[in-house]
Design a protein around this motif. Structure first.
Motif, short mmCIF file in Angstrom:
data_model
loop_
_atom_site.label_atom_id
_atom_site.label_comp_id
_atom_site.label_asym_id
_atom_site.label_seq_id
_atom_site.Cartn_x
_atom_site.Cartn_y
_atom_site.Cartn_z
N UNK A 1 0.84 -1.21 0.00
CA UNK A 1 0.00 0.00 0.00
C UNK A 1 0.87 1.25 0.00
N UNK A 2 1.88 1.28 0.86
CA UNK A 2 2.77 2.45 0.91
C UNK A 2 3.51 2.62 -0.41
N UNK A 3 3.82 1.50 -1.06
CA UNK A 3 4.50 1.55 -2.36
C UNK A 3 3.60 2.19 -3.41
N UNK A 4 2.32 1.85 -3.39
CA UNK A 4 1.38 2.45 -4.33
C UNK A 4 1.27 3.95 -4.10
N UNK A 5 1.23 4.36 -2.83
CA UNK A 5 1.16 5.79 -2.51
C UNK A 5 2.43 6.51 -2.98
N UNK A 6 3.59 5.85 -2.80
CA UNK A 6 4.85 6.46 -3.23
C UNK A 6 4.89 6.59 -4.76
N UNK A 7 4.37 5.60 -5.46
CA UNK A 7 4.37 5.64 -6.93
C UNK A 7 3.56 6.83 -7.45
N UNK A 8 2.49 7.17 -6.73
CA UNK A 8 1.63 8.27 -7.15
C UNK A 8 2.33 9.62 -7.11
N UNK A 9 3.45 9.70 -6.37
CA UNK A 9 4.20 10.96 -6.27
C UNK A 9 5.03 11.23 -7.52
N UNK A 10 5.21 10.20 -8.38
CA UNK A 10 5.96 10.36 -9.62
C UNK A 10 4.99 10.53 -10.78
N UNK A 11 5.51 11.03 -11.87
CA UNK A 11 4.67 11.23 -13.06
C UNK A 11 5.36 10.67 -14.29
N UNK A 12 4.54 10.34 -15.28
CA UNK A 12 5.05 9.96 -16.60
C UNK A 12 6.01 8.80 -16.58
N UNK A 13 7.14 8.98 -17.27
CA UNK A 13 8.12 7.90 -17.41
C UNK A 13 8.70 7.48 -16.06
N UNK A 14 8.91 8.47 -15.18
CA UNK A 14 9.47 8.15 -13.86
C UNK A 14 8.53 7.23 -13.09
N UNK A 15 7.24 7.47 -13.18
CA UNK A 15 6.27 6.61 -12.50
C UNK A 15 6.27 5.21 -13.09
N UNK A 16 6.34 5.13 -14.41
CA UNK A 16 6.37 3.82 -15.07
C UNK A 16 7.61 3.04 -14.65
N UNK A 17 8.76 3.70 -14.58
CA UNK A 17 9.99 3.02 -14.17
C UNK A 17 9.91 2.62 -12.70
N UNK A 18 9.31 3.47 -11.88
CA UNK A 18 9.17 3.15 -10.46
C UNK A 18 8.33 1.89 -10.28
N UNK A 19 7.24 1.80 -11.00
CA UNK A 19 6.34 0.66 -10.84
C UNK A 19 6.98 -0.65 -11.30
N UNK A 20 8.02 -0.57 -12.10
CA UNK A 20 8.70 -1.78 -12.57
C UNK A 20 9.72 -2.29 -11.54
#
Length: 216
Positions: free
Chosen positions: A80-99
């Motif tokens: 859950x905390x990981x999902x919240x942290x991912x929301x703080x990024x945008x675009x390509x950075x968010x996609x890379x974070x989720x991987x």
């Protein structure tokens, strides 16, 4: 009167091997399922307690998470905390974070929570009157000692930091004087790497050490 112990000497081979240990000490997220022998974990915890501490207070407190239910709750909490942290990024950075794989709470054979006792009787308050946070620094040194001892034995450690410290302390029901410091996944890694996973994934390369040194 105690007799002085002999002075320890370390040769050039040991110095080179120590550097190799530091290079190969990695933050592991992908673990094999092989259990760690009870005696091996006991030995790692014993060695961790050889770390230096302010006033010799030895404030580290280790909690081995043996309950399957607690492990599941911790994994869900971090997800859950990981999902919240991912929301703080945008675009390509968010996609890379989720991987990125950021924890092994479901796979690692051992889960270890580490706390600092902020009211230890040992040490009698020496050295921390103006810097009480040194108790947590001492605990971090014990974690690093544990980490190096584990790596020397082919055991990997992963430090999970995307979490709510208060929530984790509540789940583990520890004394109020214990401050959360780390949640560690411990086990043999699926693969051995000398390069950090975040660097291999293109997230962040290691910088030149000279950038961190200032002279006055």
């Amino acid at each position: 009167m105690d007799r002085p112990t002999r002075s320890a000497t370390f040769g050039s081979l040991f110095v080179r091997q120590l550097e190799e240990l530091l290079v190969w000490r990695r933050d592991v997220r992908r673990f094999r399922s092989d259990p760690i022998a009870p005696g091996e974990m006991d030995e790692l915890l014993r060695l961790a307690c050889l770390a230096p501490s302010v006033g010799n207070a030895q404030p580290w407190r280790f909690v081995r998470v043996r309950s399957v239910e607690l492990r599941t709750k911790l994994a869900r909490h971090v997800d859950l905390q990981n999902q919240l942290a991912a929301a703080a990024y945008e675009g390509e950075a968010q996609a890379r974070y989720r991987q990125l794989k950021l924890h092994g709470l479901r796979e690692a054979p051992e889960i270890l929570a580490v706390f600092a006792d902020e009211a230890p009787t040992a040490g009698h308050g020496l050295g921390r009157r103006t810097m009480p946070e040194t108790l947590r620094y001492s605990t971090a040194l014990a974690i690093h000692t544990f980490w190096l001892a584990a790596r020397a034995r082919g055991i990997g450690v992963g430090w999970v930091s995307i979490l709510d410290p208060v929530g984790v302390a509540g789940l583990l029901d520890v004394p109020k004087a214990w401050a959360f410091v780390a949640l560690l996944c411990v086990g043999r890694p699926e693969e051995e790497h000398s390069v950090p996973e975040l660097e291999r994934a293109g997230w962040q390369a290691r910088l030149d050490w000279r950038e961190f040194v200032t002279e006055r």
